[in-house]
Design an enzyme around this catalytic site. Structure first.
Site, mmCIF file in Angstrom:
data_model
loop_
_atom_site.group_PDB
_atom_site.id
_atom_site.type_symbol
_atom_site.label_atom_id
_atom_site.label_comp_id
_atom_site.label_asym_id
_atom_site.label_seq_id
_atom_site.Cartn_x
_atom_site.Cartn_y
_atom_site.Cartn_z
ATOM 1 N N VAL A 304 0.867 -1.170 0.000
ATOM 2 C CA VAL A 304 0.000 0.000 0.000
ATOM 3 C C VAL A 304 0.904 1.220 0.000
ATOM 4 C CG1 VAL A 304 -1.551 1.333 1.477
ATOM 5 C CG2 VAL A 304 -1.917 -1.112 1.201
ATOM 6 N N SER A 486 5.999 6.887 -0.653
ATOM 7 C CA SER A 486 7.393 6.472 -0.879
ATOM 8 C C SER A 486 8.093 6.064 0.403
ATOM 9 C CB SER A 486 8.199 7.572 -1.581
ATOM 10 O OG SER A 486 7.535 7.957 -2.746
ATOM 11 N N ARG A 487 7.326 5.618 1.353
ATOM 12 C CA ARG A 487 7.877 5.109 2.627
ATOM 13 C C ARG A 487 8.578 6.207 3.454
ATOM 14 N NH1 ARG A 487 4.367 1.662 1.525
ATOM 15 N NH2 ARG A 487 4.927 -0.421 0.830
ATOM 16 N N LEU A 488 8.305 7.483 3.117
ATOM 17 C CA LEU A 488 8.913 8.576 3.903
ATOM 18 C C LEU A 488 7.923 9.004 4.990
ATOM 19 C CD1 LEU A 488 10.742 10.551 1.083
ATOM 20 C CD2 LEU A 488 11.686 8.970 2.779
#
Ligand SMILES: NC(=O)C1=CN([C@@H]2O[C@H](COP(=O)(O)OP(=O)(O)OC[C@H]3O[C@@H](n4cnc5c(N)ncnc54)[C@H](OP(=O)(O)O)[C@@H]3O)[C@@H](O)[C@H]2O)[C@@H](O)CC1
Ligand SMILES: Cc1cc2nc3c(=O)[nH]c(=O)nc-3n(C[C@H](O)[C@H](O)[C@H](O)COP(=O)(O)O)c2cc1C
Ligand SMILES: Cc1ncc(COP(=O)(O)O)c(C=O)c1O
Ligand SMILES: [K+]
Length: 512
Positions: A304, A486-488
């Site tokens: 996700v 973006s997993r940030l």
């Protein structure tokens, strides 16, 4: 504060979340929270928590004649109107689409409507999909001049849903649409498709060779297929989803796409009996139910991409308990199920960790409380190492909260009060269950449960077992996590530190 969380997810089924407005967490209000949670548990257990997968061999299929007969019976002696059935059929199609294809990823929906009731189902589905947050367009080349259909068109026009002529439809439908709803022909189809539908079906067929193509959802019958024999020559469209209405028609036996749903939740028992219909039960309040096996998924590709409001240092509360309360309130208001469920991790004297879920039953500046059996595995771990970690994951909000600290037992009085607020069945359950010990079989628990139920059937007080009660974790560390693209992600950690001889919460941002 309002939230608009976007989940860009893989096309997996999601569950509609029931709404609740329960907002109390003091120990004194545990009873009401408990009641709400039990209610929710019951409701959701019978709805979507256990996917209702049906064995396709146990479902009955209708011939073309039977389908038409049922139609006549419903709209004759059984008193239904065509508008009503069409509304329910179209709603079933829209909810089936929404179960699998999320609007964030599959927003652009082309509905191709044929001249009959199948086309009408498509018009209704498009209206519902608009309200569900999709951007539908309609291609409706052979309009029926009856008021039912002109009304549906007017309704869609009033929502500014665009109607596209066949000439204006792009030759390659893959670029402009994420989902194509095939509402061209239903169970009255016969012979070979005539213009302009022959050409439209050819365009749908040409999509099959493309790697990236819109999902095709067929209403009741994959258009062009023989109603009973299906795609017997193998040259027909291969929809990704089939929504059978009332009951699957014989052609559905040849459907091998990943998503077969049943809709049309209006079949009265007399019809089911007459036609010996074996149909799956609809879960909870759902307008559709999946038939057949769940689709195969590539686990490595399941992910996700979280999209959420930022979590900034200057927006959060300086006191983590207040921040937790804020997020807990928002999770409850968003209707999340079991907002108070948390993973509890403990370690034993050999430093071996172990995790399990428990229910939070109260929190305040003194800590976070849950109840359990003191002689369970977790109880024994905590007696060997009285430190633990709690973890909440509020999936729909892209949020996680970590809480760590020392753990102590709460007072007997608090445990007594809570124990007696629980349903009597759960009180007896706590006596019966020597939690975490080996049981020779289910019957052992049930026999003792029955016996105690009889014993306390006079309504007398059920004594709390000595080994049952609450634990309280006094936090010295919190982390509030908000998923970002973006997993940030945002991670704000609160640690309790000594500042000039006084304890103070220090907030730091951690790398995601
Ligand atoms: N309980 C229920 O049963 C419910 C049923 N519901 C829905 O109703 C659907 C059945 O509807 P339906 O009977 O109107 O027929 P459907 O298939 O849409 O179209 C017939 C039209 O297509 C035409 N046509 C036929 N062959 C053709 C060809 N080769 N090439 C070109 N055209 C052709 C035919 O024209 P004709 O051949 O008669 O001139 C006529 O105009 C059913 O599948 C379900 O979706 C739900 O709404 C509610 C509950
Ligand atoms: C959502 C959920 C909530 C639970 N709540 C509790 C609870 O509040 N207390 C409890 O003792 N067990 C609860 N359980 C059961 C525990 O997860 C676990 O199976 C049980 O406590 C035994 O764990 P242990 O052997 O590690 O001590 C819950 C399970 C789930 C899935
Ligand atoms: C074994 C066990 N004990 C206690 C609880 C907490 O239940 P209650 O809300 O009735 O206190 C649960 C909840 O799932 C449980 O499974
Ligand atoms: K169709």
């Amino acid at each position: 504060m309002t939230f608009s969380f976007l989940l860009q997810s893989s096309p997996l089924p999601v569950s509609p979340k029931p709404l609740l407005s329960q907002n109390q967490y003091s120990l004194s209000s545990l009873l009401s929270l408990n009641t709400t949670q039990r209610f929710l548990g019951l409701r959701t257990l019978s709805t979507k928590s256990t996917p209702n997968m049906q064995d396709p061999t146990s479902v009955s299929y209708l011939s073309q004649r039977e389908a038409a007969e049922i139609d006549e019976t419903l709209m004759g002696p059984l008193g239904f109107s065509v508008d009503q059935l069409m509304e329910l059929a179209g709603l079933s199609v829209a909810t089936s689409v929404a179960e699998v294809y999320k609007p964030s990823e599959y927003g652009r929906v082309l509905t191709i409507c044929g001249p009959g009731n199948n086309g009408g189902d498509g018009l209704v589905a498009a209206r519902h999909l608009h309200h569900f947050g999709y951007k539908p367009s309609i291609c409706y080349p052979k309009r029926t001049p009856k008021s039912l259909y002109t009304g549906l068109v007017t309704q869609l026009e009033s929502l500014s849903v665009p109607f596209v002529s066949v000439d204006d439809l792009p030759e390659d439908l893959s670029k402009d649409f994420d989902v194509i709803i095939d509402a061209i022909f239903g169970f009255s189809f016969h012979g070979a498709p005539r213009p302009p539908f022959d050409d439209i079906i050819r365009r749908l067929l040409s999509l099959q060779t493309l790697q990236k193509r819109p999902a095709i959802v067929s209403v009741d019958i994959p258009s062009g297929w023989h109603v009973e024999e299906g795609d017997h020559e193998g040259g027909g469209i291969k929809p990704d989803m089939l929504v059978s209405l009332t009951a699957p028609k014989l052609c559905a036996k040849r459907f091998c796409g990943p998503h077969h749903f049943l809709g049309g939740r209006f079949v009265p028992p007399s019809v089911a009996e007459k036609y010996k219909l074996e149909l799956p039960s609809y879960p909870g309040t759902s307008m559709c139910v999946r038939i057949g096996k769940p689709p195969k998924v590539d686990i490595s590709a399941m992910r996700v991409n979280y999209v959420s409001p930022e979590l900034l240092e200057d927006q959060v509360e300086t006191d983590p308990i207040l921040q937790f309360r804020k997020w807990f309130d928002e999770a409850v208001a968003a209707g999340l199920r079991e907002t108070n469920a948390m993973a509890l991790s403990t370690t034993n004297k050999d430093r071996k960790p172990s995790s399990r879920m428990v229910l939070l039953k109260g929190f305040d500046e003194n800590g976070f409380v849950w109840f359990t059996n003191y002689e369970s595995k977790k109880g024994s771990d905590l007696s060997e190492n009285p430190f633990a970690a709690l973890l909440f994951y509020w999936e729909d909000m892209n949020r996680q909260v970590r809480i760590e600290g020392p753990v102590e037992k709460i007072s007997e009085e608090e445990s007594e009060n809570y124990y007696h607020s629980r349903p009597r069945g759960s009180q007896i359950g706590a006596i019966v269950s020597k939690q975490s010990s080996v049981v020779p079989g289910r019957h052992v628990l049930y026999d003792e449960y029955e016996e105690l139920t009889k014993k306390y059937s006079d309504g007398s007080v059920i004594p709390k077992p000595k080994n049952w009660g609450g634990f309280r974790l006094r936090p010295n560390l919190f982390e509030f996590w908000q998923g970002q693209p973006s997993r940030l992600h945002d991670r704000l950690q609160y640690s309790l530190q000594d500042v000039n001889g006084n304890p103070a919460w220090i907030i730091r941002r951690l790398a995601p």
